[in-house]
Design a protein around this motif. Structure first.
Motif, PDB file in Angstrom:
ATOM      1  N   GLU A   1       0.828  -1.200   0.000  1.00  0.00           N
ATOM      2  CA  GLU A   1       0.000   0.000   0.000  1.00  0.00           C
ATOM      3  C   GLU A   1       0.866   1.255   0.000  1.00  0.00           C
ATOM      4  O   GLU A   1       1.675   1.458   0.902  1.00  0.00           O
ATOM      5  CB  GLU A   1      -0.927   0.003   1.216  1.00  0.00           C
TER       6      GLU A   1
ATOM      7  N   TYR B   1       0.584   5.503  -0.471  1.00  0.00           N
ATOM      8  CA  TYR B   1      -0.260   6.688  -0.558  1.00  0.00           C
ATOM      9  C   TYR B   1       0.405   7.698  -1.490  1.00  0.00           C
ATOM     10  O   TYR B   1       1.625   7.892  -1.433  1.00  0.00           O
ATOM     11  CB  TYR B   1      -0.460   7.334   0.808  1.00  0.00           C
TER      12      TYR B   1
ATOM     13  N   ARG C   1      -0.204  11.758  -2.636  1.00  0.00           N
ATOM     14  CA  ARG C   1      -0.933  13.024  -2.527  1.00  0.00           C
ATOM     15  C   ARG C   1      -0.375  13.987  -3.573  1.00  0.00           C
ATOM     16  O   ARG C   1       0.821  13.977  -3.864  1.00  0.00           O
ATOM     17  CB  ARG C   1      -0.782  13.630  -1.131  1.00  0.00           C
TER      18      ARG C   1
ATOM     19  N   ASN D   1       2.342   3.064   3.410  1.00  0.00           N
ATOM     20  CA  ASN D   1       1.432   3.002   4.539  1.00  0.00           C
ATOM     21  C   ASN D   1       2.247   2.823   5.813  1.00  0.00           C
ATOM     22  O   ASN D   1       2.957   1.835   5.968  1.00  0.00           O
ATOM     23  CB  ASN D   1       0.463   1.831   4.363  1.00  0.00           C
TER      24      ASN D   1
ATOM     25  N   ASP E   1      -3.028  11.373   4.913  1.00  0.00           N
ATOM     26  CA  ASP E   1      -3.269  10.515   3.758  1.00  0.00           C
ATOM     27  C   ASP E   1      -4.665  10.672   3.158  1.00  0.00           C
ATOM     28  O   ASP E   1      -5.119   9.801   2.428  1.00  0.00           O
ATOM     29  CB  ASP E   1      -3.034   9.048   4.136  1.00  0.00           C
TER      30      ASP E   1
END
Length: 373
Positions: free
Chosen positions: A148, A150, A152, A173, A213
């Motif tokens: 996983e 993230y 942005r 993550n 997140d």
């Protein structure tokens, strides 16, 4: 004034005084008046001049569940005599990638940054139908399907170089088994049509990431801002490409609340949150000055209401636009302590996602920036 009347005026007056005051939709039609007007209105100099000098119409941008983009005009927030709600007209923008739109990532000067269902990013002007495909970032972390990561984003304008930039921040993550604590910060330059990876940055403290997140960067003062899990704000200056952390003063009560969103509040940095006292808005009145935070109590919302702020209406300094979880839009007047539901006419239907920020109509084009280089 009609196009025929303008044609009889000296070109210098038409170019310098009249045309820059007209809205983008009218100018798009006027391109067909003559080759001279088409060349003038399409020129990089005129596009930039029009963007800087004209008072632009601000609208909301909504993404429907079918992957279409809509603009929603809520500049008139006065309720009608026979109803307490606010009617607002929505229009489909009609600009599409090869696939349906999946997410709106940013808005600046009439340009949108969006992803399609294939996670391909595009910079576009939905008013002029200009569409530019952003190349994949070659520096993004490589990960397996079960891992996983993230990501942005932020999108904004750097006036020092007349360039639009995309900032991507990728991180693992923090609660996964992955050992890496590196945050990959990359910057895309529209002018150069290329990505660069910034030097390694450590955005981990106490084994969890600093960058929140759940939101993309809010653009204020030509800097992008993200909320952190340490009750701080991380700001990224688009000109010098450096990060700055800003703390919240204890006096405004941030440590007792739960962040909900961070948006542009009339050109100022605003943070909305739920606290023991209810729903509140805190605004940094003077950018970068910690002592300038002010707090406004938001009335009219119940504890079970699930809403988040979108924008403060431009020209109406005491009205804030909210969206709820069902795709509805609410306008709250701070002075009257009153909320009004927005009745969207001809819109995308329920469960549409409204972008947290206002969209301005303009002639700005990705091609203008690239031609200028």
């Amino acid at each position: 004034m009609s196009p025929s009347a303008c044609k009889n005026l000296p070109l210098e007056i038409t170019e310098a005084i009249i045309l820059p005051l007209l809205p983008p939709k009218s100018l798009a039609r006027f391109k067909s008046v003559s080759k001279t007007w088409n060349s003038l209105i399409s020129s990089p100099h005129f596009i930039k001049t029009h963007l800087l000098q004209t008072h632009h119409t601000t609208q909301l941008i909504a993404l429907s569940t079918t992957g279409s983009l809509y603009s929603i005009d809520i500049t008139d927030t006065r309720p009608r005599l026979d109803s307490d709600d606010i009617p607002a007209t929505a229009k489909e923008l009609g600009i599409r990638s090869p696939l349906r739109w999946k997410e709106i990532l940013g808005s600046c000067n009439g340009l949108l940054l969006a992803k399609d269902e294939n996670n391909t990013m595009f910079v576009m002007n939905p008013m002029t139908q200009d569409l530019w495909k952003v190349p994949l970032c070659p520096f993004a972390p490589v990960y397996e399907e079960y891992e996983e990561v993230y990501v942005r984003y932020g999108f904004g304008y750097d006036s020092s170089t007349d360039d639009y930039k995309i900032v991507s921040m990728s991180f693992w993550n923090p609660y996964s088994y992955h050992d890496s604590k590196e945050t990959f910060v990359c910057v895309y330059s529209l002018r150069n049509n290329s990505w660069r990876k910034l030097p390694d940055c450590n955005y981990y403290e106490h084994d969890y990431t600093v960058v929140d997140d759940v939101i993309n960067g809010a653009l204020i003062n030509q800097s992008l801002h993200w909320l952190t899990r340490q009750f701080e704000i991380v700001g990224f200056n688009l000109a010098n490409e450096e990060f700055k952390q800003m703390k919240f003063p204890v006096s405004v009560g941030f440590y007792r609340g739960l962040f909900t969103s961070m948006v542009d509040v009339g050109g100022k940095l605003g943070v909305f949150m739920r606290s023991e006292a209810g729903f509140e808005c805190c605004v940094m009145e003077e950018y970068g000055v910690a002592d300038s935070w002010t707090k406004v109590r938001i009335h009219g919302f119940e504890e079970e209401d699930r809403v988040w702020p979108v924008y403060l209406l431009q020209g109406r300094n005491r009205e804030i636009v909210f969206q709820d979880t069902e795709g509805g839009v609410v306008v709250y007047n701070i002075d009257e302590r009153r909320r009004r539901d927005v009745r969207i006419v001809g819109g995308p239907g329920g469960n549409a996602n409204v972008f947290p920020g206002m969209f301005v109509e303009s002639l700005e084009s990705p091609k203008r920036v690239m031609i200028a280089s």
